[in-house]
Design a protein around this motif. Structure first.
Motif, PDB file in Angstrom:
ATOM      1  N   ASP A 288       0.741  -1.363  -0.083  1.00 20.69           N
ATOM      2  CA  ASP A 288      -0.044   0.138   0.059  1.00 20.69           C
ATOM      3  C   ASP A 288       0.893   1.276  -0.095  1.00 20.69           C
ATOM      4  O   ASP A 288       0.418   2.240  -0.688  1.00 20.69           O
ATOM      5  CB  ASP A 288      -0.937   0.119   1.200  1.00 20.69           C
ATOM      6  N   SER A 289       2.076   1.235   0.636  1.00 18.64           N
ATOM      7  CA  SER A 289       2.561   2.273   0.956  1.00 18.64           C
ATOM      8  C   SER A 289       3.184   3.018  -0.429  1.00 18.64           C
ATOM      9  O   SER A 289       3.715   4.205  -0.417  1.00 18.64           O
ATOM     10  CB  SER A 289       3.755   2.118   2.072  1.00 18.64           C
ATOM     11  N   VAL A 290       3.429   2.208  -1.393  1.00 22.07           N
ATOM     12  CA  VAL A 290       4.197   2.690  -2.759  1.00 22.07           C
ATOM     13  C   VAL A 290       3.141   2.575  -4.041  1.00 22.07           C
ATOM     14  O   VAL A 290       3.485   3.129  -4.974  1.00 22.07           O
ATOM     15  CB  VAL A 290       5.425   1.602  -3.128  1.00 22.07           C
ATOM     16  N   LYS A 291       1.805   2.202  -3.572  1.00 20.66           N
ATOM     17  CA  LYS A 291       0.920   2.297  -4.688  1.00 20.66           C
ATOM     18  C   LYS A 291       0.782   3.786  -5.209  1.00 20.66           C
ATOM     19  O   LYS A 291       0.680   4.761  -4.344  1.00 20.66           O
ATOM     20  CB  LYS A 291      -0.433   1.896  -4.254  1.00 20.66           C
ATOM     21  N   GLY A 292       0.612   3.813  -6.543  1.00 17.81           N
ATOM     22  CA  GLY A 292       0.794   5.011  -7.129  1.00 17.81           C
ATOM     23  C   GLY A 292       2.174   5.732  -7.468  1.00 17.81           C
ATOM     24  O   GLY A 292       2.068   6.748  -8.066  1.00 17.81           O
ATOM     25  N   ARG A 293       3.060   5.368  -6.942  1.00 14.90           N
ATOM     26  CA  ARG A 293       4.441   5.990  -6.852  1.00 14.90           C
ATOM     27  C   ARG A 293       5.314   5.176  -7.636  1.00 14.90           C
ATOM     28  O   ARG A 293       6.407   5.581  -8.141  1.00 14.90           O
ATOM     29  CB  ARG A 293       4.925   6.139  -5.403  1.00 14.90           C
ATOM     30  N   PHE A 294       5.321   3.656  -7.330  1.00 15.09           N
ATOM     31  CA  PHE A 294       6.153   2.769  -7.680  1.00 15.09           C
ATOM     32  C   PHE A 294       5.652   1.824  -8.947  1.00 15.09           C
ATOM     33  O   PHE A 294       4.440   1.667  -8.758  1.00 15.09           O
ATOM     34  CB  PHE A 294       6.629   1.887  -6.770  1.00 15.09           C
ATOM     35  N   THR A 295       6.424   1.642 -10.003  1.00 15.94           N
ATOM     36  CA  THR A 295       5.903   0.818 -10.900  1.00 15.94           C
ATOM     37  C   THR A 295       7.033  -0.563 -11.309  1.00 15.94           C
ATOM     38  O   THR A 295       8.067  -0.089 -11.492  1.00 15.94           O
ATOM     39  CB  THR A 295       5.606   1.475 -12.247  1.00 15.94           C
ATOM     40  N   ILE A 296       6.620  -1.679 -11.248  1.00 14.99           N
ATOM     41  CA  ILE A 296       7.252  -2.661 -11.638  1.00 14.99           C
ATOM     42  C   ILE A 296       7.154  -3.060 -12.950  1.00 14.99           C
ATOM     43  O   ILE A 296       5.994  -3.163 -13.383  1.00 14.99           O
ATOM     44  CB  ILE A 296       7.225  -3.964 -10.579  1.00 14.99           C
ATOM     45  N   SER A 297       8.297  -3.403 -13.468  1.00 18.91           N
ATOM     46  CA  SER A 297       8.078  -3.806 -15.065  1.00 18.91           C
ATOM     47  C   SER A 297       9.173  -4.821 -15.524  1.00 18.91           C
ATOM     48  O   SER A 297      10.101  -5.015 -14.578  1.00 18.91           O
ATOM     49  CB  SER A 297       8.222  -2.762 -15.987  1.00 18.91           C
ATOM     50  N   GLY A 298       8.801  -5.625 -16.580  1.00 24.20           N
ATOM     51  CA  GLY A 298       9.939  -6.662 -17.001  1.00 24.20           C
ATOM     52  C   GLY A 298      10.441  -6.303 -18.663  1.00 24.20           C
ATOM     53  O   GLY A 298       9.422  -5.960 -19.194  1.00 24.20           O
TER      54      GLY A 298
END
Length: 124
Positions: free
Chosen positions: A61-71
């Motif tokens: 929850d604390s990183v939702k909207g700020r962090f994005t994981i991708s491959g």
């Protein structure tokens, strides 16, 4: 598979960093991948995960909207784009892999392989 995380550094609050995790020995698309972090004096915590097809993603929850994981299968890497960083994001960040499939609907655990961490420091 061997994992190596890189891209950490020192950034001011509100800034951005992009962490990457490079895999050697096997293609990372065979694994569920994740990022964890450990702040001083705290337990290691799950940050973000991405499933084998790289379609399903889950964030704490604390990183939702700020962090994005991708491959990126061509580069055999998994990345974590971190925007609007906060001092509480300061930690050593680790990438991890798990061979078992994952639905993408809950925080990951029971990872099989871990990379060495990369330090992220956010100044206020």
């Amino acid at each position: 598979v061997q994992l190596q995380a890189y891209g950490g550094g020192l950034v001011q609050a509100g800034g951005s960093l992009r962490l990457s995790c490079a895999g050697t020995g096997r293609t990372l698309s065979a694994y569920t991948m994740s990022w964890f972090r450990q702040a001083p004096g705290k337990e290691r915590e799950f940050v973000a995960g991405i499933n084998k097809s790289r379609v399903r993603k889950y964030y704490t929850d604390s990183v939702k909207g700020r962090f994005t994981i991708s491959g990126d299968n061509a580069k055999n890497t998994v990345s974590l784009q971190m925007n609007n960083l906060k001092p509480e994001d300061t930690a050593v960040y680790y990438c991890a892999a798990r061979y078992a499939a994952w639905s993408g609907t809950y925080p990951l655990n029971n990872m099989d392989y871990w990379g060495k961490g990369t330090q992220v420091t956010v100044s206020s």
